[in-house]
Design a protein around this motif. Structure first.
Motif, short mmCIF file in Angstrom:
data_model
loop_
_atom_site.label_atom_id
_atom_site.label_comp_id
_atom_site.label_asym_id
_atom_site.label_seq_id
_atom_site.Cartn_x
_atom_site.Cartn_y
_atom_site.Cartn_z
N SER A 670 18.25 -19.66 3.27
CA SER A 670 17.91 -18.23 3.29
C SER A 670 16.78 -17.95 4.27
CB SER A 670 17.52 -17.79 1.88
OG SER A 670 17.17 -16.43 1.86
N ASP A 671 15.78 -18.80 4.26
CA ASP A 671 14.65 -18.63 5.17
C ASP A 671 15.11 -18.74 6.63
OD1 ASP A 671 11.80 -18.29 5.58
OD2 ASP A 671 11.79 -20.36 6.26
N ALA A 672 16.01 -19.70 6.89
CA ALA A 672 16.52 -19.86 8.25
C ALA A 672 17.34 -18.64 8.68
CB ALA A 672 17.37 -21.13 8.34
N ALA A 673 18.17 -18.11 7.77
CA ALA A 673 18.95 -16.91 8.08
C ALA A 673 18.04 -15.71 8.30
CB ALA A 673 19.93 -16.63 6.94
N MET A 674 16.96 -15.67 7.57
CA MET A 674 15.97 -14.60 7.74
C MET A 674 15.38 -14.62 9.14
SD MET A 674 14.23 -12.23 5.96
CE MET A 674 12.64 -11.41 5.95
N LEU A 676 16.80 -15.76 11.76
CA LEU A 676 17.86 -15.36 12.69
C LEU A 676 18.25 -13.90 12.53
CD1 LEU A 676 20.18 -18.49 12.37
CD2 LEU A 676 18.63 -17.94 14.25
N GLN A 677 17.58 -13.19 11.62
CA GLN A 677 17.85 -11.77 11.34
C GLN A 677 19.25 -11.54 10.78
OE1 GLN A 677 16.88 -9.42 14.81
NE2 GLN A 677 14.77 -10.14 14.88
N LYS A 678 19.79 -12.56 10.10
CA LYS A 678 21.06 -12.44 9.39
C LYS A 678 20.72 -12.12 7.93
CE LYS A 678 23.61 -13.74 12.93
NZ LYS A 678 24.61 -12.86 13.57
N TYR A 679 20.36 -10.85 7.68
CA TYR A 679 19.77 -10.52 6.40
C TYR A 679 20.79 -10.54 5.26
CZ TYR A 679 16.06 -9.10 9.55
OH TYR A 679 15.10 -9.10 10.53
N GLY A 680 22.07 -10.23 5.55
CA GLY A 680 23.09 -10.32 4.51
C GLY A 680 23.28 -11.75 4.07
N ARG A 681 23.33 -12.67 5.03
CA ARG A 681 23.46 -14.09 4.72
C ARG A 681 22.23 -14.58 3.97
NH1 ARG A 681 23.74 -18.06 9.72
NH2 ARG A 681 25.31 -16.52 10.35
N ALA A 682 21.08 -14.12 4.41
CA ALA A 682 19.83 -14.54 3.76
C ALA A 682 19.81 -14.10 2.30
CB ALA A 682 18.63 -13.96 4.51
N LEU A 683 20.28 -12.88 2.02
CA LEU A 683 20.31 -12.39 0.64
C LEU A 683 21.30 -13.20 -0.20
CD1 LEU A 683 19.20 -10.29 -1.32
CD2 LEU A 683 21.10 -8.79 -0.67
N ARG A 684 22.44 -13.58 0.41
CA ARG A 684 23.42 -14.39 -0.32
C ARG A 684 22.82 -15.74 -0.71
NH1 ARG A 684 27.11 -17.90 2.13
NH2 ARG A 684 26.94 -16.77 4.10
N LEU A 711 9.59 -20.91 -7.67
CA LEU A 711 10.18 -19.63 -8.08
C LEU A 711 9.42 -18.47 -7.46
CD1 LEU A 711 12.06 -17.87 -9.73
CD2 LEU A 711 10.58 -18.22 -11.71
N CYS A 712 8.12 -18.60 -7.43
CA CYS A 712 7.28 -17.58 -6.79
C CYS A 712 7.65 -17.43 -5.31
CB CYS A 712 5.81 -17.95 -6.95
SG CYS A 712 4.67 -16.85 -6.12
N GLN A 713 7.87 -18.56 -4.63
CA GLN A 713 8.26 -18.52 -3.22
C GLN A 713 9.63 -17.89 -3.04
OE1 GLN A 713 7.93 -22.70 -2.40
NE2 GLN A 713 5.74 -22.61 -1.92
N CYS A 714 10.56 -18.20 -3.94
CA CYS A 714 11.90 -17.61 -3.86
C CYS A 714 11.84 -16.09 -4.00
CB CYS A 714 12.80 -18.19 -4.94
SG CYS A 714 13.35 -19.87 -4.62
N LEU A 715 11.10 -15.63 -4.99
CA LEU A 715 10.99 -14.18 -5.20
C LEU A 715 10.29 -13.51 -4.02
CD1 LEU A 715 10.08 -14.21 -8.98
CD2 LEU A 715 12.16 -13.29 -7.97
N THR A 716 9.32 -14.19 -3.45
CA THR A 716 8.64 -13.63 -2.28
C THR A 716 9.61 -13.49 -1.12
OG1 THR A 716 6.57 -14.69 -2.98
CG2 THR A 716 6.71 -13.94 -0.71
N LEU A 717 10.41 -14.53 -0.88
CA LEU A 717 11.40 -14.45 0.21
C LEU A 717 12.44 -13.38 -0.08
CD1 LEU A 717 12.57 -15.53 2.84
CD2 LEU A 717 13.76 -17.29 1.52
N CYS A 718 12.85 -13.26 -1.32
CA CYS A 718 13.81 -12.22 -1.70
C CYS A 718 13.25 -10.83 -1.41
CB CYS A 718 14.17 -12.35 -3.17
SG CYS A 718 15.52 -11.27 -3.70
N GLY A 719 11.97 -10.66 -1.71
CA GLY A 719 11.32 -9.39 -1.40
C GLY A 719 11.31 -9.12 0.10
#
Length: 1211
Positions: A670-674, A676-684, A711-719
Motif C-alpha cells: 500500500s505504501d509503495a502504491a501510495m 506511485l500515486q495509485k491511490y485505488g490500489r493503495a486503498l485496496r 496498527l497505528c501505522q496502518c491507520l495512519t497510512l489509510c488516512g
C-alpha cells in the motif's frame, strides 16, 4: 566445556592425569605443521593411568573386568575401550546438530576422525573409499557410505536397484559381498582385552563368567557382522506418525562420539568426532595406547593413522605394546612429532598438509548444491577418485517410486524401523540450521541464500499432509528473509544478481577451468563411461602436489538470494510463502462444526459505497466508537476462533505470525502504491492489511506493543490514502477500478482469514466513497484512531516520532476539512443574492470550519510546530474575513455603511494573523509563511480601511473619528506590507503601498477642501496630502504595469495645486503654483510612453487578425489597459493642461505689461502659447484615435519640458 588453544606441558606418570584439551603448534621433522585442537565436548571421565602389563601376559585370555562398566570410566567406558557398536553411517549430522552455530559458517568439514584419516591416506592406500558428502553453507558433512551394506540390503528386498545397477555398470561389474576374515575379529578381540587389562591394574589374567567366553572365538560384542551393520531404508514412505515437534531430541542422529573436537589443521577448520582411548602416564599428561604384533613392522598407513589420531586429540605421546601371538613382549614410548620418522613408516607431514588442502578444494569446488547427496568413490586398487551427484542420478531414473533423492538427503535414513523418528530428526536438523542462521540474519545478509536453500530443501522433503507445522514454520521463515522495510538499493548491494535461486553459487562461479594446472577433473576429458561423474581426480598422486587446486581452494561466497526488482515483487514473494503457511495450518486444524466451505475461485467483494449509502460523518462517529470499544476489549484479553483452533497450540501461534506477516506485506504494498500515486490500489492493499490485522485482533489474547504500533501505522497510512483520494477526485473512475481488482492469492488469504473471523472492525476506514466530505472525515477518523491507540496503549512516550507524525497528520486533515467547510460557506455566500441576512447553513459551516481549525491549531501547538500552527491561524483569519464579507449588504445600496459585525470579524481576523506572527516569532523560522501572514494581515487592514473610507459609518461615528481610524488602519497595512524584500510578491506589495499612499493623500486632500477654521489642522492636512502624493508617485514609478494609476495620482496632484492656487492672492505666488503644476504634468511623460507602447502593440495585433471577432477578442485580452479609463484620463489631462496653460499665459502677459518680463518668462510665454494653440486644435478634432492623442500629448510635453530634463517614470 570448551578450552582454548595452548601448549601442552610435560609431566611425570601420574594416576589422575587430565585429558588434554589445549591446542598446540607442533614442529615435525623440520617442517612446520600448524595444528590446534579444542575440545568442544567430552563425555569421557578423567584419564585413568594405564597399567604396564607384565611380560608373557596372555592377551587371548579375557580379564575379569572385560566388557563390564568401570567405576573409573563411567558409562562412556565401553565406547572408550572400543567395544561400542559401529558408529552410525551419517554421524556427522549428530555432531552438526549439537554444534549448530558452527555449521554453514565457521567450520569447513564435519566428520568422524576415521573418515578424515581415510581421506588423507588416499595417495598411500590401495583400499577403496566410499563417502557421502553433503553441503550446508560453507560446511561439508562427510560420512562413510557403506556401499557393500547398501547393496546387501538391495539383494534382500529389491530396493535401491537403480544404484546397484549403476555401480555394476560403471564401476564393478562383478560385485559380490566381501566378508571380514577371522583374523580381523581376532585382532579386535585381543585389542579390547588389552585395553581392559591396561585399566585393571593388577595385570592378572582372570577368567570371566561363561556368558562372556563366546567372545574369545567370535567377534567382539557389538561388532558382529549383523549387529554392527547399519540398516538402509527402503524407498521412502513417510508414516503418518511422524513427529511434528521441531524441538524434539536428536534421536537417530545422536552424537555417539566421546569427544567432539574443533581441529584446525593449517587453514582448515574441522569438527571431528573421536572415540580414541586416552590414558594418563609418561612424561606428558596424556598418552595413546597401541597394540602391535612384533612380527609385523609398522607401515606408512599405520604411522599416518597414529600421527593423525594424536594430532586430532592433541595427545603428545604414543605408548606401543608389542606382542607375539597374544603374549606381551615389551613397551615403547614414542613422541607424536617422531611418528613421521619411524623406520618403515617415514612420511612427509608437508605432503599430508597438501593432501588435506587439495581434497578440501576439490570437494568445495564440485559439491556446490545444498541438499544434494554426493558420493566420493575410489575403487580398491584404483588410482582414480570420482565424485557423483546421487540426487541428480536418481532423478534421471525412470522409476520415480524408488527415488529416495527426489527429496534431497533422504539417503541419510538408515534404519527402516526408525525411519519416522530419524527422518524427523534429520528435518529438524536442517530446520534448526536455518533457524539458527535466521537468528543471525541481520549480521550478514550474504547468508540469506544459504538459509533460503536450506528451507526450500526442507519443504521438498516434506509431505504437506503430514508435516504442516514444519512446512508452516519454513514458509514463515522464508517470508522473513525478505526485508519489507528495506530500501530497494540494498537488494543488489547485498545479494549477487542470480536468478537461479536453487543453486548455491552463481553460474560464473560454477564454471570450472579445464587446465591441468587447476586439477584434472574436467568433464570434457573424461572417458565415455565416466560422463556421469561430477568431477574426477585421474590420479591420487595429484593430491600430493602442493596447491594443485589453489585457484579453487578458497571458500566461495554464500548462496545467491533471488533478486527482487521492486517492492511489489518482494512483497508478492512474501505473501506467496505466507499463503502456503496458512494452507498448512488450516489443513491441520480439525473443524469442530460444519463451516460453510468458501470457494477460492469466487472473489470476495470489496465493499463499495457512495455518498447515498455511506450515512455520512454521523454514522462514521458511531463506527469509530464501536472500533475503540473493540480495541478496549482486545486489551482485556477477549478472543475467539471460528475454526476451533486451541489458543496456545502451534497452529494458533503460527497462524498469528503468518497473519501479522501478511498484514505487514500488504502495508508495504500500500505504501509503495501510495508513492506511485495509485491511490485505488493503495486503498485496496491497506484494506487487506487491516483485514489481516482484524483477524489477528480477534484471535490474539493480548496485543503486543509492536503490534499496536503497527496498527497505528496502518491507520495512519489509510488516512493518508483517503486524503489523497479526496484531493484527486478527477481520477475517481481509475481509482475505483484499481480498488476492485483482486488476485487469486489475495482471495485465498482472505478465505483463510475468514475461517477465523468475519468481523469488520476496520470497514469504516477502507470504503471508497465518492463523497468528498465523507472521505475527509474518514481520513480524520483514521488519524484519531491511531492517536487513541498511542494513548491507551502507552506507546506515546516509547514512540515519540510516531506520536508527532500522527499529530501532524491530525492537524493537517483538520486544516483540510476546515478549508473545505470554509470554501462551502464562501460558495453559499456567493449564491446568496436576494436575502441580505446570513443563512443558518452559512453559520453552521462557519462553526464546523472554525472547530476544525481550532483543533488543528491545538494539534500543532502540542508538538511545537510553529509553522503549521501559524498557517492554521492564518486560515482562521481568512474564515473571519469571509464572515465579515457575509455581513455586508448584498445589494448595492447607496446608504450602505460599514457595519459593526464587519468590524468585529475583521478585528478577529487581525487577532488571528497577529497570533500567527507571534507563533512564528521571526521571519527566519519560515520566510515564506512569515511573508504570507504579513501579506494577509496587511490585506485585512487595507480592506477594513477601504470599506470604512468608501462606506463611512457616519450614522454611528463622527467624520474625524472615521478619518483617524482609516488613517491608523492604512498605516498598519503599510507596516506589514514589505516593499523592500525581493520576492515574487514584491510588485504586489509596491502596488499595495502606492495605493495606500494614494488613498491617504486623497483623504487628506478631501479633508483640506472640507476643512473650515482650524488653520493648524488645515496646514497639517496639506503637508500630509503632499507627502502621501509624493510617496504614491515614487512607488507607481517603480511599476511598469500601472501607468493609469500613476496618471490619476498626478492629476490629483494637479488638482491639489489648483486648489492651493485658488486661495492665493499674489500673481507671483499663483505663477509659481502654476509652474509647479505644469512641471507635474511634464513628469507624466513616462506613463504616456507606456500607454503608447501598449496601444501600438494592440494596433499591430489588430492589423494581423482578419476576423473581426478575433480582433475584439484580442483587444480585450492583449493589452493590460482599460480603454475607457485611458480615454477618460486623456480627456481630463487635456482639460487640465489647457486650463493651466491658459492661466499661465494670462499671468505671464499681465506680469510683462506691469514690470516687463525677463527673457526666461518671455520664452516660457512663447512656449506656452504655442503648446496651447496646438492643444486647442487637437481637442477640436474629434476624429483622433487614443494612440494619436497620446502621441500628440507626448510631443507637447516634450516642448514644455526644460532642456536637458530627463523623462521621469521611464524605465
Amino acid at each position: 566445556m570448551e578450552e582454548p588453544c595452548g601448549a601442552g606441558a610435560a609431566a611425570p606418570l601420574r594416576g589422575d592425569a587430565e585429558e588434554p584439551k589445549q591446542g598446540s603448534v607442533l614442529f615435525l621433522g623440520g617442517n612446520e605443521v600448524k595444528s590446534c585442537a579444542v575440545v568442544k565436548y567430552s563425555s569421557a571421565p578423567p584419564q585413568a593411568a594405564f597399567a604396564r602389563l607384565q611380560e608373557k601376559t596372555d592377551l587371548k585370555l579375557p580379564p575379569a573386568n572385560w566388557l563390564r562398566e568401570s567405576a573409573k570410566l563411567g558409562p562412556a567406558g565401553t565406547t572408550i575401550l572400543g567395544n561400542s557398536k559401529k558408529s552410525k553411517p551419517f554421524s556427522s549430522f549428530g555432531m552438526a546438530y549439537d554444534f549448530i552455530d558452527s555449521v554453514g559458517n565457521d567450520v569447513d568439514v564435519v566428520s568422524d576422525s576415521e573418515n578424515i584419516k581415510k581421506l588423507l591416506k588416499i595417495p598411500y592406500s590401495k583400499s577403496h573409499v566410499s563417502m557421502a558428502v553433503h553441503r550446508i553453507g560453507r560446511t561439508l558433512l562427510l560420512d562413510e557410505l557403506d556401499i557393500q551394506e547398501l547393496f546387501m540390503r538391495s539383494s534382500q528386498t529389491g530396493d535401491w536397484t537403480w544404484l546397484k545397477e549403476f555401480y555394476q555398470r560403471l564401476i564393478d561389474q562383478k560385485w559380490q559381498r566381501k566378508k571380514k576374515s577371522k583374523e580381523h575379529w581376532y585382532q579386535k578381540a585381543i585389542l579390547s582385552k588389552f585395553l581392559y587389562y591396561s585399566i585393571n591394574g593388577d595385570g592378572a589374567a582372570q577368567p570371566v563368567p561363561s556368558t562372556s567366553k563366546q567372545h574369545q572365538e567370535g567377534p567382539v560384542a557389538g561388532e558382529s557382522d549383523e549387529a554392527g551393520r547399519a540398516s538402509w531404508p527402503a524407498p521412502f514412505e513417510m508414516p503418518s506418525s511422524l513427529s511434528e515437534d521441531p524441538g524434539a531430541s536428536n534421536q537417530g542422529l545422536k552424537n555417539d562420539f566421546v569427544r567432539n573436537i574443533l581441529w584446525t589443521f593449517e587453514d582448515i577448520h574441522m569438527l571431528v568426532g573421536s572415540n580414541m582411548p586416552i590414558f594418563g602416564g609418561g612424561r606428558y599428561p596424556a598418552v595413546s595406547l597401541r597394540l602391535r604384533d612384533n612380527n609385523k613392522p609398522i607401515n606408512v598407513l599405520t604411522g599416518i593413522d597414529y600421527w593423525l589420531d594424536n594430532l586430532i586429540c592433541n595427545v603428545p605421546e604414543l605408548v606401543m605394546c608389542f606382542h607375539v601371538n597374544g603374549i606381551v613382549q615389551k613397551y615403547e614410548m614414542i613422541k607424536t612429532e617422531d611418528i613421521p620418522n619411524l623406520e618403515n613408516s617415514n612420511f612427509s607431514t608437508k605432503v599430508i598438509k597438501d593432501i588435506a588442502q587439495n581434497i578440501l578444494s576439490f570437494l568445495k569446488s564440485n559439491c556446490t548444491k545444498e541438499g544434494h547427496t554426493y558420493w566420493l568413490f575410489k575403487a580398491s586398487g584404483s588410482d582414480i577418485v570420482k565424485l557423483y551427484d546421487l540426487t541428480t542420478l536418481c532423478e534421471e531414473t525412470e522409476d520415480k517410486y524408488q527415488n529416495p533423492f527426489t527429496m534431497p538427503v533422504a539417503i541419510l535414513l538408515y534404519n527402516t524401523k526408525k525411519l519416522s523418528r530419524d527422518f524427523t530428526v534429520l528435518l529438524n536438523f536442517l530446520f534448526r540450521v536455518a533457524c539458527n542462521m535466521m537468528l543471525k540474519k541481520n549480521q550478514n545478509k550474504k547468508h540469506y541464500g544459504t538459509i533460503r536453500t536450506l528451507l526450500l530443501n526442507c519443504l521438498k522433503l516434506l509431505d504437506n499432509g503430514r508435516h504442516p507445522q514444519i512446512i508452516a514454520s519454513a514458509n514463515y521463515m522464508l517470508s522473513e528473509l525478505f526485508q519489507l522495510d528495506e530500501p530497494k538499493k540494498e537488494d543488489s548491494a547485498d545479494f549477487p544478481i542470480n536468478g537461479n535461486s536453487d543453486e548455491s553459487y552463481s553460474e560464473e562461479e560454477e564454471e570450472m577451468p579445464d587446465s591441468d594446472e587447476n586439477g584434472s577433473y574436467s568433464n570434457s576429458s573424461d572417458p565415455p563411461d565416466d560422463n556421469k561423474a561430477v568431477a574426477i581426480i585421474k590420479s591420487v598422486g595429484e593430491l600430493s602436489v602442493p596447491e594443485k587446486y589453489k585457484s579453487v581452494h578458497r571458500i566461495r561466497p554464500s548462496c545467491a538470494f533471488p533478486v527482487c526488482h521492486g517492492t511489489e515483487e518482494r512483497c508478492r514473494l512474501v505473501l506467496n510463502h505466507v499463503l502456503e503457511g496458512l494452507k498448512s495450518v488450516d489443513s491441520s486444524v480439525k473443524k469442530e462444526g460444519d463451516l460453510p466451505a468458501a470457494d477460492p475461485s469466487t472473489p470476495i467483494p470489496l465493499k463499495y459505497e457512495d455518498e447515498s449509502t455511506s450515512g455520512g460523518p454521523e454514522s462514521l462517529e458511531k463506527q469509530m466508537a464501536l472500533f475503540l470499544d473493540k480495541m478496549g476489549s482486545f486489551q482485556k484479553g477477549k478472543h475467539s476462533s471460528q475454526s476451533g483452533m486451541i489458543p496456545g497450540s502451534w497452529q494458533y501461534k503460527m497462524k498469528l505470525q503468518l497473519i501479522l506477516k501478511s498484514s505487514r506485506a500488504y502495508y508495504v504494498l500500500s505504501d509503495a502504491a501510495m508513492i506511485l500515486q495509485k491511490y485505488g490500489r493503495a486503498l485496496r492493499y491497506i484494506k487487506l492489511a487491516l483485514q489481516c490485522h482484524d483477524t489477528y485482533c480477534c484471535l490474539c489474547g493480548s496485543m503486543l506493543p509492536e503490534v499496536l504500533l503497527f496498527l497505528c501505522q496502518c491507520l495512519t497510512l489509510c488516512g493518508d490514502i483517503q486524503l489523497m483520494l479526496a484531493q484527486n477526485a478527477n481520477n475517481r473512475a481509475a481509482y475505483l477500478e484499481e480498488y476492485n481488482y483482486q488476485t487469486k492469492e489475495d482471495q485465498e488469504i482472505l478465505h483463510s482469514l475468514h475461517r477465523e473471523s468475519r468481523c469488520q472492525v476496520f470497514a469504516w476506514a477502507t470504503d471508497l466513497s465518492t463523497d468528498l466530505e465523507y472521505q475527509l472525515s474518514v481520513s480524520c477518523k483514521c488519524y484519531e484512531a491511531a492517536y487513541e491507540i498511542l494513548l491507551f496503549s502507552n506507546l506515546k512516550s516509547q514512540n515519540p516520532e510516531q506520536h508527532i507524525q500522527v499529530l501532524k497528520r491530525m492537524g493537517n486533515i483538520r486544516n483540510e476539512i476546515g478549508v473545505f467547510y470554509m470554501n462551502q460557506a464562501a460558495a453559499v455566500q456567493t449564491e446568496r443574492v436576494v436575502s441580505k441576512n446570513v443563512s443558518t447553513t452559512e453559520q453552521q459551516l462557519w462553526k464546523k470550519s472554525f472547530s476544525c481549525f481550532e483543533e488543528g491549531i491545538q494539534n500543532f501547538e502540542s508538538i511545537d510546530d510553529a509553522t503549521n500552527a501559524a498557517l492554521l491561524l492564518c486560515n482562521t483569519g481568512r474564515l473571519m474575513r469571509i464572515c465579515a464579507q457575509a455581513h455586508c449588504a448584498a445589494e448595492g445600496d447607496f446608504k450602505r455603511e460599514f457595519s459593526p459585525e464587519e468590524a468585529l470579524y475583521y478585528n478577529k481576523a487581525i487577532d488571528y494573523y497577529l497570533k500567527a506572527l507571534r507563533s512564528l516569532g521571526k521571519r527566519d523560522v519560515h520566510p515564506a509563511v512569515w511573508d504570507s501572514v504579513n501579506w494577509e494581515l496587511s490585506t485585512t487592514y487595507f480592506t477594513m480601511a477601504t470599506l470604512q473610507q468608501d462606506y463611512a459609518p457616519l450614522s454611528r461615528k463622527a467624520q474625524e473619528q472615521i478619518e483617524k481610524e482609516v488613517s491608523e488602519a492604512m498605516m498598519k497595512s503599510l507596516k506589514y506590507c514589505d516593499v523592500d524584500t525581493v520576492s515574487e510578491r514584491q510588485p504586489l506589495c509596491q502596488y499595495r503601498a502606492a495605493t495606500i499612499h494614494h488613498r491617504l493623500a486623497s483623504m487628506y486632500h478631501s479633508c483640506l477642501r472640507n476643512q473650515v477654521g482650524d488653520e493648524h489642522l488645515r496646514k497639517q492636512h496639506r503637508v500630509l496630502a503632499d507627502l502621501h502624493y509624493s510617496k504614491a508617485v515614487r512607488l507607481f514609478q517603480l511599476l511598469r504595469d500601472a501607468p493609469c494609476e500613476f496618471l490619476r495620482v498626478q492629476l490629483e496632484r494637479v488638482a491639489f495645486a489648483e486648489f492651493q492656487m485658488a486661495s492665493q492672492n499674489s500673481s507671483a505666488g499663483k505663477l509659481k503654483t502654476l509652474s509647479g503644476a505644469l512641471d507635474i504634468m511634464t513628469k507624466t511623460k513616462g506613463a504616456f510612453q507606456l500607454i503608447r507602447k501598449e496601444l501600438v502593440a494592440e494596433t499591430e495585433q489588430i492589423s494581423k487578425d482578419k476576423s473581426p471577432a478575433e480582433s475584439v477578442s484580442v483587444n480585450d485580452s492583449s493589452a493590460g489597459l482599460n480603454k475607457e479609463e485611458v480615454l477618460k484620463l486623456l480627456g481630463i489631462f487635456e482639460s487640465r493642461m489647457s486650463f493651466l496653460l491658459l492661466q499661465s499665459i494670462k499671468l505671464l502677459t499681465s506680469s510683462k505689461k506691469k514690470i516687463g518680463g525677463s527673457s526666461e518668462e518671455e520664452a516660457a510665454l512663447r512656449t506656452n502659447k504655442q503648446v496651447y494653440s496646438l492643444l486647442l486644435r487637437a481637442t477640436a478634432n474629434k476624429g483622433l484615435s487614443p494612440l494619436e492623442r497620446t502621441e500628440l500629448l507626448l510631443s507637447l510635453l516634450e516642448q514644455l519640458a526644460p532642456s536637458g530634463e530627463g523623462s521621469p517614470g521611464t524605465q
